[in-house]
Design a protein around this motif. Sequence first.
Motif, PDB file in Angstrom:
ATOM      1  N   PHE A  57       0.834  -1.202   0.000  1.00  0.00           N
ATOM      2  CA  PHE A  57       0.000   0.000   0.000  1.00  0.00           C
ATOM      3  C   PHE A  57       0.864   1.245   0.000  1.00  0.00           C
ATOM      4  CE2 PHE A  57      -2.407   3.143   2.639  1.00  0.00           C
ATOM      5  CZ  PHE A  57      -3.312   3.508   1.640  1.00  0.00           C
ATOM      6  N   LYS A  58       1.874   1.211   0.909  1.00  0.00           N
ATOM      7  CA  LYS A  58       2.737   2.398   1.024  1.00  0.00           C
ATOM      8  C   LYS A  58       3.462   2.665  -0.278  1.00  0.00           C
ATOM      9  CE  LYS A  58       3.812   2.746   5.908  1.00  0.00           C
ATOM     10  NZ  LYS A  58       4.707   2.295   6.929  1.00  0.00           N
ATOM     11  N   LYS A  59       3.959   1.572  -0.863  1.00  0.00           N
ATOM     12  CA  LYS A  59       4.751   1.737  -2.075  1.00  0.00           C
ATOM     13  C   LYS A  59       3.890   2.282  -3.223  1.00  0.00           C
ATOM     14  CE  LYS A  59       7.381  -1.127  -5.215  1.00  0.00           C
ATOM     15  NZ  LYS A  59       7.637  -2.513  -5.548  1.00  0.00           N
ATOM     16  N   THR A  60       2.689   1.709  -3.369  1.00  0.00           N
ATOM     17  CA  THR A  60       1.836   2.168  -4.472  1.00  0.00           C
ATOM     18  C   THR A  60       1.384   3.611  -4.257  1.00  0.00           C
ATOM     19  OG1 THR A  60      -0.015   1.074  -3.371  1.00  0.00           O
ATOM     20  CG2 THR A  60       0.954  -0.093  -5.215  1.00  0.00           C
ATOM     21  N   GLU A  61       1.111   3.961  -2.994  1.00  0.00           N
ATOM     22  CA  GLU A  61       0.725   5.349  -2.701  1.00  0.00           C
ATOM     23  C   GLU A  61       1.862   6.299  -3.045  1.00  0.00           C
ATOM     24  OE1 GLU A  61      -2.430   6.757  -1.362  1.00  0.00           O
ATOM     25  OE2 GLU A  61      -2.767   4.920  -2.496  1.00  0.00           O
ATOM     26  N   ALA A  62       3.075   5.884  -2.672  1.00  0.00           N
ATOM     27  CA  ALA A  62       4.246   6.733  -2.942  1.00  0.00           C
ATOM     28  C   ALA A  62       4.446   6.901  -4.445  1.00  0.00           C
ATOM     29  CB  ALA A  62       5.489   6.115  -2.298  1.00  0.00           C
ATOM     30  N   LEU A  63       4.251   5.801  -5.177  1.00  0.00           N
ATOM     31  CA  LEU A  63       4.407   5.861  -6.641  1.00  0.00           C
ATOM     32  C   LEU A  63       3.386   6.820  -7.248  1.00  0.00           C
ATOM     33  CD1 LEU A  63       5.076   2.119  -7.581  1.00  0.00           C
ATOM     34  CD2 LEU A  63       6.646   4.040  -7.865  1.00  0.00           C
ATOM     35  N   ARG A  64       2.134   6.676  -6.765  1.00  0.00           N
ATOM     36  CA  ARG A  64       1.082   7.546  -7.295  1.00  0.00           C
ATOM     37  C   ARG A  64       1.383   9.009  -6.987  1.00  0.00           C
ATOM     38  NH1 ARG A  64      -2.771   3.705  -5.189  1.00  0.00           N
ATOM     39  NH2 ARG A  64      -3.085   2.196  -6.841  1.00  0.00           N
ATOM     40  N   ALA A  65       1.828   9.221  -5.750  1.00  0.00           N
ATOM     41  CA  ALA A  65       2.138  10.604  -5.360  1.00  0.00           C
ATOM     42  C   ALA A  65       3.218  11.185  -6.259  1.00  0.00           C
ATOM     43  CB  ALA A  65       2.583  10.644  -3.902  1.00  0.00           C
ATOM     44  N   ALA A  66       4.111  10.291  -6.736  1.00  0.00           N
ATOM     45  CA  ALA A  66       5.195  10.753  -7.620  1.00  0.00           C
ATOM     46  C   ALA A  66       4.767  10.791  -9.083  1.00  0.00           C
ATOM     47  CB  ALA A  66       6.408   9.843  -7.446  1.00  0.00           C
ATOM     48  N   GLY A  67       3.460  10.486  -9.333  1.00  0.00           N
ATOM     49  CA  GLY A  67       2.950  10.537 -10.705  1.00  0.00           C
ATOM     50  C   GLY A  67       3.277   9.297 -11.525  1.00  0.00           C
ATOM     51  N   VAL A  68       3.694   8.237 -10.843  1.00  0.00           N
ATOM     52  CA  VAL A  68       4.015   6.990 -11.559  1.00  0.00           C
ATOM     53  C   VAL A  68       2.824   6.060 -11.437  1.00  0.00           C
ATOM     54  CG1 VAL A  68       5.601   5.024 -11.701  1.00  0.00           C
ATOM     55  CG2 VAL A  68       6.454   7.279 -10.995  1.00  0.00           C
ATOM     56  N   ALA A  69       2.496   5.370 -12.540  1.00  0.00           N
ATOM     57  CA  ALA A  69       1.341   4.464 -12.502  1.00  0.00           C
ATOM     58  C   ALA A  69       1.603   3.304 -11.559  1.00  0.00           C
ATOM     59  CB  ALA A  69       1.055   3.930 -13.906  1.00  0.00           C
ATOM     60  N   ALA A  70       0.583   2.996 -10.759  1.00  0.00           N
ATOM     61  CA  ALA A  70       0.682   1.832  -9.868  1.00  0.00           C
ATOM     62  C   ALA A  70      -0.656   1.123  -9.868  1.00  0.00           C
ATOM     63  CB  ALA A  70       1.030   2.275  -8.446  1.00  0.00           C
ATOM     64  N   GLY A  71      -0.617  -0.196  -9.745  1.00  0.00           N
ATOM     65  CA  GLY A  71      -1.859  -0.971  -9.746  1.00  0.00           C
ATOM     66  C   GLY A  71      -2.580  -0.864  -8.407  1.00  0.00           C
ATOM     67  N   ASP A  72      -3.830  -1.361  -8.403  1.00  0.00           N
ATOM     68  CA  ASP A  72      -4.621  -1.298  -7.173  1.00  0.00           C
ATOM     69  C   ASP A  72      -4.316  -2.437  -6.219  1.00  0.00           C
ATOM     70  OD1 ASP A  72      -5.853   1.028  -7.724  1.00  0.00           O
ATOM     71  OD2 ASP A  72      -7.710   0.155  -8.489  1.00  0.00           O
ATOM     72  N   CYS A  73      -3.704  -3.511  -6.705  1.00  0.00           N
ATOM     73  CA  CYS A  73      -3.431  -4.644  -5.809  1.00  0.00           C
ATOM     74  C   CYS A  73      -2.304  -4.272  -4.864  1.00  0.00           C
ATOM     75  CB  CYS A  73      -3.065  -5.883  -6.614  1.00  0.00           C
ATOM     76  SG  CYS A  73      -2.614  -7.269  -5.554  1.00  0.00           S
ATOM     77  N   ILE A  74      -2.575  -4.386  -3.559  1.00  0.00           N
ATOM     78  CA  ILE A  74      -1.538  -4.040  -2.578  1.00  0.00           C
ATOM     79  C   ILE A  74      -0.847  -5.301  -2.045  1.00  0.00           C
ATOM     80  CG2 ILE A  74      -2.587  -1.835  -1.910  1.00  0.00           C
ATOM     81  CD1 ILE A  74      -3.623  -3.350   0.625  1.00  0.00           C
ATOM     82  N   ASP A  75      -1.052  -6.393  -2.743  1.00  0.00           N
ATOM     83  CA  ASP A  75      -0.343  -7.641  -2.445  1.00  0.00           C
ATOM     84  C   ASP A  75      -0.544  -8.101  -0.995  1.00  0.00           C
ATOM     85  OD1 ASP A  75       1.049  -9.762  -3.396  1.00  0.00           O
ATOM     86  OD2 ASP A  75       3.038  -8.905  -3.066  1.00  0.00           O
ATOM     87  N   CYS A  76      -1.744  -7.865  -0.477  1.00  0.00           N
ATOM     88  CA  CYS A  76      -2.008  -8.231   0.918  1.00  0.00           C
ATOM     89  C   CYS A  76      -2.318  -9.714   1.067  1.00  0.00           C
ATOM     90  CB  CYS A  76      -3.178  -7.415   1.455  1.00  0.00           C
ATOM     91  SG  CYS A  76      -4.711  -7.752   0.541  1.00  0.00           S
ATOM     92  N   LYS A  77      -2.614 -10.364  -0.028  1.00  0.00           N
ATOM     93  CA  LYS A  77      -2.907 -11.808  -0.094  1.00  0.00           C
ATOM     94  C   LYS A  77      -4.143 -12.210   0.712  1.00  0.00           C
ATOM     95  CE  LYS A  77       1.679 -13.512  -1.276  1.00  0.00           C
ATOM     96  NZ  LYS A  77       2.403 -12.249  -1.404  1.00  0.00           N
ATOM     97  N   GLN A  78      -5.029 -11.263   0.955  1.00  0.00           N
ATOM     98  CA  GLN A  78      -6.268 -11.616   1.647  1.00  0.00           C
ATOM     99  C   GLN A  78      -7.143 -12.502   0.750  1.00  0.00           C
ATOM    100  OE1 GLN A  78      -7.357 -10.722   5.052  1.00  0.00           O
ATOM    101  NE2 GLN A  78      -5.158 -10.864   4.795  1.00  0.00           N
ATOM    102  N   CYS A  79      -7.046 -12.308  -0.569  1.00  0.00           N
ATOM    103  CA  CYS A  79      -7.817 -13.142  -1.496  1.00  0.00           C
ATOM    104  C   CYS A  79      -7.366 -14.603  -1.391  1.00  0.00           C
ATOM    105  CB  CYS A  79      -7.673 -12.638  -2.936  1.00  0.00           C
ATOM    106  SG  CYS A  79      -5.973 -12.334  -3.438  1.00  0.00           S
ATOM    107  N   VAL A  80      -6.078 -14.794  -1.209  1.00  0.00           N
ATOM    108  CA  VAL A  80      -5.546 -16.157  -1.086  1.00  0.00           C
ATOM    109  C   VAL A  80      -5.951 -16.742   0.272  1.00  0.00           C
ATOM    110  CG1 VAL A  80      -3.476 -17.601  -1.222  1.00  0.00           C
ATOM    111  CG2 VAL A  80      -3.590 -15.460  -2.510  1.00  0.00           C
ATOM    112  N   ALA A  81      -5.865 -15.908   1.312  1.00  0.00           N
ATOM    113  CA  ALA A  81      -6.196 -16.386   2.660  1.00  0.00           C
ATOM    114  C   ALA A  81      -7.672 -16.765   2.771  1.00  0.00           C
ATOM    115  CB  ALA A  81      -5.864 -15.302   3.684  1.00  0.00           C
ATOM    116  N   ALA A  82      -8.531 -16.138   1.963  1.00  0.00           N
ATOM    117  CA  ALA A  82      -9.971 -16.432   2.033  1.00  0.00           C
ATOM    118  C   ALA A  82     -10.367 -17.639   1.192  1.00  0.00           C
ATOM    119  CB  ALA A  82     -10.763 -15.218   1.545  1.00  0.00           C
ATOM    120  N   CYS A  83      -9.470 -18.060   0.329  1.00  0.00           N
ATOM    121  CA  CYS A  83      -9.847 -19.072  -0.669  1.00  0.00           C
ATOM    122  C   CYS A  83      -9.936 -20.463  -0.038  1.00  0.00           C
ATOM    123  CB  CYS A  83      -8.825 -19.080  -1.807  1.00  0.00           C
ATOM    124  SG  CYS A  83      -9.204 -20.343  -3.021  1.00  0.00           S
ATOM    125  N   PRO A  84     -11.074 -21.140  -0.170  1.00  0.00           N
ATOM    126  CA  PRO A  84     -11.213 -22.479   0.434  1.00  0.00           C
ATOM    127  C   PRO A  84     -10.410 -23.553  -0.280  1.00  0.00           C
ATOM    128  CG  PRO A  84     -13.194 -21.903  -0.778  1.00  0.00           C
ATOM    129  CD  PRO A  84     -12.325 -20.689  -0.796  1.00  0.00           C
TER     130      PRO A  84
END
Length: 489
Positions: free
Chosen positions: A259-286
């Motif tokens: 999250f921090k890295k993508t926010e910093a990139l955006r603040a610097a005007g560099v494109a960053a994706g929305d995925c913050i690599d938190c892996k909650q999608c993986v942790a939820a997957c049965p």
Amino acid sequence: MNMATKVERLEEPEYDDDAPLYEARRKIYPIAVHGTFRRIKWALLIITLGIYYLLPFLRWDRGPNAPSQAVLVDLANGRFYFFFIEIWPQEIYYVTGLLILAALVLFLMNAVAGRLWCGYLCPQTVWTDLFQAIERMVEGDPRERREKLKTASRTQRAFEAAAKHSLWLMVAWWTGGAWVLYFADAPTLVWQLFTGTAPLMAYLWIGILTFTTYVLAGHMREQVCTYMCPWPRIQAALTDEYAFNVTYRYDRGEPRGSFKKTEALRAAGVAAGDCIDCKQCVAACPTGVDIRLGSQLACIQCGLCIDACDTVMNKVGRPTGLIAYDTEMNVERRMKGLAPVTRVLRARTLLYAGLIVIVGGIMVATLAMRGSEGVSVIHDRNPLFVRLSDGSLRNAYTLRIVNKQSLPRRFAIAVEGVPEARLEVVGGISETENGHPVVEVGPDQTYELRALVSTSAKLPANASLPVTFSVTDVVGGETSTAPDHFKGP
Ligand code: SF4
Ligand code: SF4
């Protein structure tokens, strides 16, 4: 630089040629999630299990001579009762029709939105979901479990494990118990089970289903979907690029970073994706899938990763829908700057829907038009005919008359197709009606008798005349017919 060149599709897994052929099992403890798809799954779980466990207790008045259980498979008398419908053994084609309908509905679901069946309705999914909820209720979510492994005493952990397995076994036992209730009068069987007077087969089946439910839903879980079930392999051949599937929208998510890295990139005007690599999608997957690697055989399309990711997106203030029901084709179209396409009505879906309407329509029509009586005929094979002492020819048949009503009925029997035919019926004749023999058939019963058809008429050589037997309700006038042949020398 356009999106197509900027976004890397996926991480390709690295293959090690020396790795063992089969991966050791990695036990999966999915986290609890909240959201739309979780609510849908809870609702479907309650509805489907509620129907399964309670339906045998629903009563249905069919009069004094038929069981008053709404859904009953009466093996002893060869009947299947489904509310107002009563299926006889000779009408087993209705069951075939139902199986064809079920397959077509499955195909249609698959063509519209992938493995909807697997994710929401399959018994393996539903019971595994329930067992995992019990596990989380007793032992806590995966984070708590990990803590307990370090901090909780052996006694506490043993107590929790015993509680979890006891609850699992109770659910499994009731699952097996509910199954046998579909084969006998439910309240009576429940009483017999508790008093130890139920048939041995009932105890046997409850034991088998308790064991299989406990093992499949409690222990094997996602392994059944990944390794044992043939449907993922089959459905892959039934889908196309327009079918919606749970999809990681990598056009939006990549390049990913914290999250921090993508926010910093955006603040610097560099494109960053929305995925913050938190892996909650993986942790939820049965099934332990990382949906960001693309569609995979182990993904049952349950949508829980969507809920997990939407929760994260809400927290970090980004739009939800980074993982959503979408198509790979649309992801690629968006990356090329093209508008996404949605095509629910297409040849495949129209064909399946059309076939469902046709098969369903035929079943409803035949059910509505079927008579409450029937007759079948079997010609004697040996001999095919006999010459009587007066020179006439005689053929013998076995007739079976069916009375599907809950009242006794009298049927007059007749035969047509043979010139100067004389009909004699052996067994159960109560009277004659206009010269035709009459038999009485009990409520909801069949009656078998011998029919002897003779003629003095001169028949051509090797005669094989089509004949029709008819049975007519003496009171109501309803008639059923059965064709056969009259054979000559
Ligand atoms: S990847 Fe998502 S949709 Fe697929 S099984 Fe896991 S949680 Fe369900
Ligand atoms: S939950 Fe969403 S943000 Fe987190 S890793 Fe998965 S896709 Fe990325």
